[in-house]
Enzyme design. Structure first.
Site, PDB file in Angstrom:
ATOM      1  CD  GLU A  63      -2.645   1.458   2.438  1.00 54.18           C
ATOM      2  OE1 GLU A  63      -3.885   1.577   2.401  1.00 54.18           O
ATOM      3  OE2 GLU A  63      -1.991   1.548   3.506  1.00 54.18           O
ATOM      4  CD1 TRP A  85      -6.234   0.445  -0.361  1.00 58.19           C
ATOM      5  CD2 TRP A  85      -7.994   1.817  -0.515  1.00 58.19           C
ATOM      6  NE1 TRP A  85      -5.883   1.637   0.220  1.00 58.19           N
ATOM      7  CE2 TRP A  85      -6.945   2.506   0.131  1.00 58.19           C
ATOM      8  CE3 TRP A  85      -9.198   2.480  -0.726  1.00 58.19           C
ATOM      9  CZ2 TRP A  85      -7.066   3.811   0.579  1.00 58.19           C
ATOM     10  CZ3 TRP A  85      -9.320   3.792  -0.289  1.00 58.19           C
ATOM     11  CH2 TRP A  85      -8.269   4.440   0.356  1.00 58.19           C
ATOM     12  CE1 TYR A 111      -4.516   8.333   3.406  1.00 57.13           C
ATOM     13  CE2 TYR A 111      -6.266   6.972   2.472  1.00 57.13           C
ATOM     14  CZ  TYR A 111      -5.658   7.563   3.570  1.00 57.13           C
ATOM     15  OH  TYR A 111      -6.199   7.404   4.812  1.00 57.13           O
ATOM     16  CB  CYS A 171      -7.723   7.846   8.169  1.00 57.33           C
ATOM     17  SG  CYS A 171      -9.348   7.187   7.785  1.00 57.33           S
ATOM     18  CD  GLN A 192      -4.572   7.233  11.725  1.00 58.14           C
ATOM     19  OE1 GLN A 192      -3.408   6.995  12.059  1.00 58.14           O
ATOM     20  NE2 GLN A 192      -5.425   6.276  11.452  1.00 58.14           N
ATOM     21  NE  ARG A 193     -10.302  12.083   7.679  1.00 59.78           N
ATOM     22  CZ  ARG A 193     -11.342  11.254   7.762  1.00 59.78           C
ATOM     23  NH1 ARG A 193     -12.141  11.287   8.803  1.00 59.78           N
ATOM     24  NH2 ARG A 193     -11.596  10.387   6.796  1.00 59.78           N
ATOM     25  CG  ASP A 196     -10.265   0.487  12.619  1.00 61.42           C
ATOM     26  OD1 ASP A 196     -10.185  -0.006  13.761  1.00 61.42           O
ATOM     27  OD2 ASP A 196     -10.666  -0.155  11.633  1.00 61.42           O
ATOM     28  CG  ASN A 204      -2.813   4.094   9.993  1.00 58.20           C
ATOM     29  OD1 ASN A 204      -3.822   4.130  10.686  1.00 58.20           O
ATOM     30  ND2 ASN A 204      -2.878   3.901   8.682  1.00 58.20           N
TER      31      ASN A 204
END
Length: 296
Positions: A63, A85, A111, A171, A192-193, A196, A204
């Protein structure tokens, strides 16, 4: 004895469980959240990837390279057996968002597009025709080589004027790069807004760490540390009710691995040419995976 750095993440899980507020969300799943949390990891002696459950390393690598290449067609990830995705780029999902002009699998102006062509034209979206973009990733590489003490080395994924063309608004919205001239170390902070925390945040953390290591290598620097700031930090209701979170909390962290970058890197083109096989974790021996459903 110094505490294992992974305890930062485990403590965060426990804080959400014990102190969080239950609320609704876009996905309809429901979640428990807390506001504004911070973690910090060194890159000097190890690579930060969680050990209390196995993190999908191939997914992290593929990714990130997908984003760094500016590719928006996630079918290219699926061809490599990376299906992360699929839920957010299905025909049903895209049509529901009004992105009928995009083929299934395309993430639109999210992104990758913003990283390599910020605010620019997307060839499949007529409304963006003629928009001039900006290559943020190339800019960072250039600045690290020519003006490393600059305080404006930022990659932003947040483009409000193109938000309605994104399969999923980012995110992890912004990366800030900073160089310590005394140690010749590259550091990175990411904001990071939406987080998860069970499924996404472990991914991340390792993705940010990998990007920092790659950029440092290209610039002839050492990797220093990463800093993560989460704004809406949440656990989805089904991750809590299934017992997945408690299962992870019952486990003790194991030693972090190290990262072996097998290719010489001198340019962004060298990074784009990397494959999964070029980026190896040495000594990664985590606990077994814990299955959990992604909220879409």
């Amino acid at each position: 004895m110094e505490q294992h750095p992974e305890h930062q993440y485990l403590d965060l899980l426990r804080d959400i469980l014990d102190k969080g507020t239950d609320k609704g969300d876009r996905t309809g799943t429901g979640n428990r959240y807390i506001f504004s949390q911070h973690m910090r990891f060194s890159l000097r002696d190890y690579f930060p990837i969680l050990t209390t459950k196995r993190v999908y390393w191939r997914g992290v690598v593929e990714e990130l390279l997908f984003f760094l290449r500016g590719d928006t067609n996630s079918k290219h990830l699926e061809e490599k057996k990376v299906k992360i995705w699929m839920g957010n780029t299905s025909r049903e999902f895209l049509d529901k968002k009004g992105l009928t002009m995009l083929p299934e699998g395309d993430i639109g102006t999210s992104y990758s597009h913003q990283w390599r062509n910020f605010g620019g034209e997307h060839p499949l979206i007529p409304e963006t025709k003629g928009m001039k973009g900006f290559d943020q990733v190339q800019y960072i590489i250039d600045m690290l080589k020519t003006n490393p003490l600059d305080r404006r080395m930022i990659i932003s994924g947040w483009a409000p004027n193109q938000m309605h063309h994104m399969a999923l608004p980012p995110c992890h919205v912004a990366y800030f790069f900073n160089v310590n001239p005394k140690t010749n170390e590259l550091n990175c902070h990411m904001t990071q807004r939406s987080c998860d925390t069970f499924l996404g945040v472990p991914f991340n953390i390792s993705s940010m760490a990998l990007m920092t290591c790659l950029f440092a290598r290209v610039a002839g620097m050492n990797a220093g540390e990463i800093s993560w700031l989460g704004v809406d930090v949440h656990l989805y209701r089904d991750h809590i009710e299934s017992g997945a979170v408690e299962e992870q909390l019952s486990r003790e962290p194991r030693p972090f691995p190290t990262l072996d970058i097998k290719k010489e890197l001198n340019s962004l083109e060298d990074i784009e040419a990397l494959t999964y096989e070029d980026l190896k974790l040495v000594g990664y021996k985590p606990h077994k995976s814990i299955k959990a459903k992604m909220a879409v």
